[in-house]
Design an enzyme around this catalytic site. Structure first.
Site, PDB file in Angstrom:
ATOM      1  N   LYS A  68      -9.515   5.299   5.400  1.00  0.00           N
ATOM      2  CA  LYS A  68      -8.184   4.848   4.959  1.00  0.00           C
ATOM      3  C   LYS A  68      -8.311   3.668   3.998  1.00  0.00           C
ATOM      4  CE  LYS A  68      -5.346   6.485   8.771  1.00  0.00           C
ATOM      5  NZ  LYS A  68      -4.541   6.076   9.940  1.00  0.00           N
TER       6      LYS A  68
ATOM      7  N   THR B 104       1.225  10.275   3.673  1.00  0.00           N
ATOM      8  CA  THR B 104       0.128  10.934   2.959  1.00  0.00           C
ATOM      9  C   THR B 104      -1.242  10.679   3.578  1.00  0.00           C
ATOM     10  OG1 THR B 104       0.567   9.168   1.426  1.00  0.00           O
ATOM     11  CG2 THR B 104       0.969  11.397   0.633  1.00  0.00           C
TER      12      THR B 104
ATOM     13  N   LYS C  26     -10.742  -1.610  -2.247  1.00  0.00           N
ATOM     14  CA  LYS C  26     -10.582  -2.237  -0.938  1.00  0.00           C
ATOM     15  C   LYS C  26     -11.827  -1.937  -0.110  1.00  0.00           C
ATOM     16  CE  LYS C  26      -5.678  -1.103  -1.262  1.00  0.00           C
ATOM     17  NZ  LYS C  26      -4.524  -0.355  -0.726  1.00  0.00           N
TER      18      LYS C  26
ATOM     19  N   ASP D 141       0.884  -1.153   0.000  1.00  0.00           N
ATOM     20  CA  ASP D 141       0.000   0.000   0.000  1.00  0.00           C
ATOM     21  C   ASP D 141       0.930   1.214   0.000  1.00  0.00           C
ATOM     22  OD1 ASP D 141      -2.304   1.628   0.409  1.00  0.00           O
ATOM     23  OD2 ASP D 141      -1.793   1.740   2.533  1.00  0.00           O
ATOM     24  N   LEU D 142       0.420   2.386  -0.304  1.00  0.00           N
ATOM     25  CA  LEU D 142       1.291   3.567  -0.320  1.00  0.00           C
ATOM     26  C   LEU D 142       0.985   4.530   0.833  1.00  0.00           C
ATOM     27  CD1 LEU D 142       2.381   5.574  -3.432  1.00  0.00           C
ATOM     28  CD2 LEU D 142       1.806   6.713  -1.341  1.00  0.00           C
ATOM     29  N   ASP D 143      -0.236   5.083   0.809  1.00  0.00           N
ATOM     30  CA  ASP D 143      -0.596   6.104   1.797  1.00  0.00           C
ATOM     31  C   ASP D 143      -0.565   5.522   3.205  1.00  0.00           C
ATOM     32  OD1 ASP D 143      -1.221   8.189  -0.116  1.00  0.00           O
ATOM     33  OD2 ASP D 143      -2.976   7.008  -0.642  1.00  0.00           O
TER      34      ASP D 143
ATOM     35  N   GLU E 205      -0.045  -3.017   4.804  1.00  0.00           N
ATOM     36  CA  GLU E 205      -1.189  -2.102   4.860  1.00  0.00           C
ATOM     37  C   GLU E 205      -1.302  -1.377   6.193  1.00  0.00           C
ATOM     38  OE1 GLU E 205      -3.772  -0.685   3.708  1.00  0.00           O
ATOM     39  OE2 GLU E 205      -3.952  -1.498   1.695  1.00  0.00           O
ATOM     40  N   ASP E 206      -1.841  -0.159   6.148  1.00  0.00           N
ATOM     41  CA  ASP E 206      -2.107   0.575   7.400  1.00  0.00           C
ATOM     42  C   ASP E 206      -3.611   0.741   7.642  1.00  0.00           C
ATOM     43  OD1 ASP E 206      -2.496   2.396   5.252  1.00  0.00           O
ATOM     44  OD2 ASP E 206      -2.429   4.036   6.704  1.00  0.00           O
TER      45      ASP E 206
ATOM     46  N   SER F   8      -2.094   0.420  -4.367  1.00  0.00           N
ATOM     47  CA  SER F   8      -2.672   1.580  -3.678  1.00  0.00           C
ATOM     48  C   SER F   8      -3.963   1.995  -4.368  1.00  0.00           C
ATOM     49  CB  SER F   8      -1.686   2.754  -3.726  1.00  0.00           C
ATOM     50  OG  SER F   8      -2.345   3.953  -3.362  1.00  0.00           O
ATOM     51  N   ALA F   9      -4.946   2.369  -3.550  1.00  0.00           N
ATOM     52  CA  ALA F   9      -6.227   2.831  -4.094  1.00  0.00           C
ATOM     53  C   ALA F   9      -6.106   4.223  -4.704  1.00  0.00           C
ATOM     54  CB  ALA F   9      -7.271   2.854  -2.978  1.00  0.00           C
TER      55      ALA F   9
HETATM   56  C1  BG6 Z   1      -5.909   5.418  -0.440  1.00  0.00           C
HETATM   57  C2  BG6 Z   1      -6.034   6.339   0.759  1.00  0.00           C
HETATM   58  O1  BG6 Z   1      -4.602   4.941  -0.543  1.00  0.00           O
HETATM   59  O2  BG6 Z   1      -6.245   6.125  -1.634  1.00  0.00           O
HETATM   60  C3  BG6 Z   1      -7.416   6.960   0.820  1.00  0.00           C
HETATM   61  O3  BG6 Z   1      -5.788   5.589   1.936  1.00  0.00           O
HETATM   62  C4  BG6 Z   1      -7.734   7.651  -0.506  1.00  0.00           C
HETATM   63  O4  BG6 Z   1      -7.455   7.878   1.884  1.00  0.00           O
HETATM   64  C5  BG6 Z   1      -7.561   6.658  -1.662  1.00  0.00           C
HETATM   65  O5  BG6 Z   1      -9.064   8.132  -0.495  1.00  0.00           O
HETATM   66  C6  BG6 Z   1      -7.816   7.289  -3.028  1.00  0.00           C
HETATM   67  O6  BG6 Z   1      -6.841   8.265  -3.272  1.00  0.00           O
HETATM   68  P1  BG6 Z   1      -6.895   9.343  -4.423  1.00  0.00           P
HETATM   69  O7  BG6 Z   1      -5.533   9.997  -4.349  1.00  0.00           O
HETATM   70  O8  BG6 Z   1      -7.099   8.611  -5.723  1.00  0.00           O
HETATM   71  O9  BG6 Z   1      -8.017  10.264  -4.130  1.00  0.00           O
HETATM   72 MG    MG Z   2      -2.919   3.211   3.395  1.00  0.00          MG
END
Ligand code: BG6
Ligand code: MG
Length: 222
Positions: free
Chosen positions: A44, A16, A146, A8-10, A170-171, A115-116
């Site tokens: 998240k 972030t 997710k 995962d990234l954020d 993942e967090d 990552s989403a």
């Molecule tokens: C996830 C975050 O990685 O990405 C969420 O944990 C976020 O908080 C989601 O809503 C979508 O991100 P983005 O940058 O496409 O709006």
């Molecule tokens: Mg995350």
């Protein structure tokens, strides 16, 4: 042994998750919806649109806005967020992540991003991490975000790895569920209160290492 790690990234590679929260908070304040960090745990890992749905639902405002307004709100949140990540650099990589990526590479373990966030590729580029990743699963290419397993399954497929032979880091609650239902082994970054019991957990990324991943893999999969 595991053949790949799906990141995962954020909130895992960099901080972030906090910037997403600040951007949602600014929008929620404008819409008169009260959100706090406890509520934010539910956002998240969740896509931009689904996060906005949860916020409107939380404020009892689901029926209040047109589709155009909904998309305008999502865009406003993203503009705020994108503005706040412009200055990201290698200095923003969480402790422990770079040595882990280097060790994985050295040991021929494949690395993919699950990552989403549609801003994921931009952030990897800013932090100088793009070349470490053998593949990036595009969140726009999966039907369900997710906690559905789709994004992790796509990430494994893109690097030609069996999902059963992958670890996922993942967090977020939604992300841990996604990893589990995909069939990979979850490693959580965070607290038992937020992520639940019965999975491998580190309190922060400085505790992540190649040796730790091997240890956890052997404990549960050997
Ligand atoms: C996830 C975050 O990685 O990405 C969420 O944990 C976020 O908080 C989601 O809503 C979508 O991100 P983005 O940058 O496409 O709006
Ligand atoms: Mg995350």
């Amino acid at each position: 042994m595991f053949e790949a790690v799906l990141f995962d990234l954020d909130g895992v590679i960099t901080d972030t998750a906090e910037y997403h929260y600040q951007a949602w908070k600014a929008l929620a304040d404008r819409l008169d919806v009260e959100i706090d960090r406890t509520f934010n745990e539910k956002l998240k890992g969740v896509s931009r649109e689904d996060s906005l749905r949860l916020i409107l639902e939380h404020g009892g405002q689901t029926e209040l806005y047109s589709e155009d307004e909904f998309h305008a709100f999502a865009k406003d949140k993203n503009d705020f967020y994108v503005e706040s990540i412009q200055a990201f650099s290698a200095d923003d990589i969480y402790p422990g992540i770079l040595p882990l990526l280097n060790d994985l590479k050295k040991n021929n373990i494949k690395i993919a991003l699950a990552s989403a966030s549609k801003n994921g590729p931009f952030l990897l580029e800013r932090m100088g991490l793009t070349d470490y990743f053998d593949a990036i699963a595009d969140p726009a290419a999966v039907k369900k975000g997710k906690p559905a397993p789709d994004l992790f399954l796509l990430a494994a497929e893109k690097i030609d790895a069996e999902i059963e032979n992958c670890l996922g880091i993942e967090d977020a609650q939604a992300g841990i569920i996604a990893i589990q239902s995909a069939g990979a082994l979850p490693i959580g970054v965070g607290s038992v209160e937020d992520l639940g019991e019965g999975i491998s957990l580190v309190s922060d990324t400085s505790k992540l290492s190649y040796a730790y991943l091997i240890e956890e893999w052997q404990k549960t999969r050997a």
